[in-house]
Design an enzyme around this catalytic site. Sequence first.
Site, PDB file in Angstrom:
ATOM      1  N   CYS A  27       5.707  -0.174   7.357  1.00 23.80           N
ATOM      2  CA  CYS A  27       5.378   0.985   6.541  1.00 23.80           C
ATOM      3  C   CYS A  27       6.590   1.369   5.702  1.00 23.80           C
ATOM      4  CB  CYS A  27       4.970   2.140   7.454  1.00 23.80           C
ATOM      5  SG  CYS A  27       4.490   3.647   6.581  1.00 23.80           S
ATOM      6  N   LEU A  28       6.354   1.694   4.439  1.00 25.52           N
ATOM      7  CA  LEU A  28       7.442   2.114   3.567  1.00 25.52           C
ATOM      8  C   LEU A  28       8.077   3.417   4.055  1.00 25.52           C
ATOM      9  CD1 LEU A  28       5.879   1.267   0.087  1.00 25.52           C
ATOM     10  CD2 LEU A  28       7.552  -0.055   1.405  1.00 25.52           C
TER      11      LEU A  28
ATOM     12  N   GLY B 176       0.831  -1.191   0.000  1.00 23.64           N
ATOM     13  CA  GLY B 176       0.000   0.000   0.000  1.00 23.64           C
ATOM     14  C   GLY B 176       0.869   1.246   0.000  1.00 23.64           C
TER      15      GLY B 176
ATOM     16  N   GLN C 197       2.932   9.976   1.091  1.00 24.62           N
ATOM     17  CA  GLN C 197       4.223   9.317   1.283  1.00 24.62           C
ATOM     18  C   GLN C 197       5.224   9.646   0.176  1.00 24.62           C
ATOM     19  OE1 GLN C 197       2.161   5.332   2.169  1.00 24.62           O
ATOM     20  NE2 GLN C 197       4.130   5.167   3.220  1.00 24.62           N
TER      21      GLN C 197
ATOM     22  N   HIS D 251      -2.649   7.553   6.878  1.00 20.08           N
ATOM     23  CA  HIS D 251      -1.640   8.422   6.254  1.00 20.08           C
ATOM     24  C   HIS D 251      -2.281   9.699   5.713  1.00 20.08           C
ATOM     25  CE1 HIS D 251       2.256   6.488   6.319  1.00 20.08           C
ATOM     26  NE2 HIS D 251       1.741   5.337   5.907  1.00 20.08           N
TER      27      HIS D 251
ATOM     28  N   HIS E 124      -4.676   1.640   7.449  1.00 18.26           N
ATOM     29  CA  HIS E 124      -3.309   2.136   7.540  1.00 18.26           C
ATOM     30  C   HIS E 124      -3.088   3.276   6.535  1.00 18.26           C
ATOM     31  CE1 HIS E 124       1.190   1.389   7.962  1.00 18.26           C
ATOM     32  NE2 HIS E 124       1.126   2.089   6.846  1.00 18.26           N
ATOM     33  N   GLU E 125      -3.500   3.065   5.285  1.00 17.54           N
ATOM     34  CA  GLU E 125      -3.286   4.080   4.245  1.00 17.54           C
ATOM     35  C   GLU E 125      -4.182   5.307   4.446  1.00 17.54           C
ATOM     36  OE1 GLU E 125      -0.664   3.830   2.524  1.00 17.54           O
ATOM     37  OE2 GLU E 125      -0.309   1.730   3.015  1.00 17.54           O
TER      38      GLU E 125
END
Length: 172
Positions: A95-96, A47, A52, A141, A137-138
């Site tokens: 997480c990236l 994701g 991000q 963000h 989660h996304e």
Amino acid sequence: MPLLPIITLPDEKTLREVSKPVAQVDSGVRRLWDDMLETMYRAPGIGLAAIQIGVPQRLLVIDLSKDGEDKTPLFVANPEIVWSSAAQSDYEEGCLSIPEYYEMVTRPAEIKMRYLDRQGEAMELHATGLMATCLQHEIDHLNGVLFIDHISRLKRERVLKKFQKAQKLGKL
């Protein structure tokens, strides 16, 4: 499609910015989604939210397919969770934007989300399991919330200090 740089800690200023809704899904949004998807696949991740990569728009991409499976990307604009279950589930999240750090997070086990799809059509999705976790989660963000905000203050402070130290030492 260009690979985009993923913003990581300790850049909390950008990562905590609240994203703005997109006015419409057009060719520019679709091009950004495609670039985000390629960036996410190469990272690799499941994701990615636009913030991000430094774009404060309410856009995200998700693909839960495993290596060797056909890709099944989900393109989401202006997501809104309209229902979440009382039942909770735990999932070890990463997480990236917080590379190589994983922690158990508790979230609602099921959600219903309204969003615009790749054609700009209004859609509703009922999600469970990993899809529900990933969407939450996304969407977090997009609201300036990181998964580490769902863990203890002590653990959160430790991970923030780790990334601040790595930046000072030139390791980021």
